[in-house]
Design an enzyme around this catalytic site. Structure first.
Site, short mmCIF file in Angstrom:
data_model
loop_
_atom_site.label_atom_id
_atom_site.label_comp_id
_atom_site.label_asym_id
_atom_site.label_seq_id
_atom_site.Cartn_x
_atom_site.Cartn_y
_atom_site.Cartn_z
N SER A 1 -10.66 33.08 11.43
CA SER A 1 -9.68 33.88 12.38
C SER A 1 -10.67 34.87 13.10
O SER A 1 -10.36 35.24 14.32
CB SER A 1 -8.83 34.67 11.73
OG SER A 1 -9.18 35.45 10.50
N CYS B 1 -10.84 41.95 14.27
CA CYS B 1 -9.87 41.37 13.74
C CYS B 1 -8.71 41.79 12.69
O CYS B 1 -9.57 41.97 11.58
CB CYS B 1 -10.48 39.98 13.36
SG CYS B 1 -9.34 38.80 12.72
N THR C 1 -10.06 34.98 6.47
CA THR C 1 -11.21 34.61 6.71
C THR C 1 -12.03 34.65 7.96
O THR C 1 -11.74 34.28 8.99
CB THR C 1 -11.45 33.18 6.12
OG1 THR C 1 -10.60 32.99 4.86
CG2 THR C 1 -12.69 32.83 5.77
#
Length: 184
Positions: A135, A169, A10
């Site tokens: 994150s 990420c 997420t």
């Protein structure tokens, strides 16, 4: 007690610009180093009592759904008062022994107000009309802050910020859910 790898996933970003707020979230859910799902829907439109609210969540999905249900109940009890509903949710979250164990965060907007709600009892309003959680939240936040003064719509900024976060990420992907809401 056995150790399980943590669920990761997420990135949610919210951008307020030009009379609208856009909340965008990616679709990746990972368990350890494995992608479990790539198309999860972590940005949702709520309509408690006919109000129009957009919420995005990061963290445990079951925990986030519990918080969304509680938020809807608070919104129904305090119609048209998003800030009060968020504060009441944060108070409950901080003081209720069951809720204290929930691992999630929320971004909530009604188009006029924009908040981040945390389990630490925080109800935060972004200073620069941009906020992000999850994150990849810091990557998306930095990208959106860099783009906010450009001649771009709120949605374009949110999409570009999410693309940058997904490039950096490993727990963020490019499968987006985007919800837009205008001012009241």
């Amino acid at each position: 007690m056995s150790e399980f790898p943590g669920w990761h996933g997420t990135t949610i970003v919210a951008v307020r610009k030009g009379g609208e707020v856009v909340v965008a979230g990616d679709g990746q859910v990972s368990l350890g180093q494995t992608v479990i799902k790539g198309t999860a829907r972590k940005v949702r439109r709520l309509q408690p009592g006919g109000a129009e609210i957009v919420a995005g969540f990061a963290g445990s999905t079951a925990d986030a759904f519990t918080l969304l249900e509680r938020l809807e109940a608070k919104l129904e009890a305090t119609p048209g008062q998003l800030q009060r509903a968020c504060v009441e949710l944060a108070k409950d979250w901080r003081t209720d022994k069951y809720l204290q164990k929930l691992e999630a965060m929320l971004i909530v907007t009604d188009g006029a107000e924009l908040y981040v709600v945390t389990g630490a009892g925080d109800v935060l309003e972004p200073e620069h009309d941009v906020t992000a959680i999850g994150s990849g939240g810091n990557y998306a936040l930095a990208a959106a802050r860099a783009l906010i003064d450009q001649d771009l719509s709120a949605e374009d900024i949110a999409r570009r910020a999410m693309a940058i976060a997904a490039d950096i990420c490993v727990y963020t992907n490019g499968s987006l859910t985007v919800e837009r809401i205008g001012p009241r």
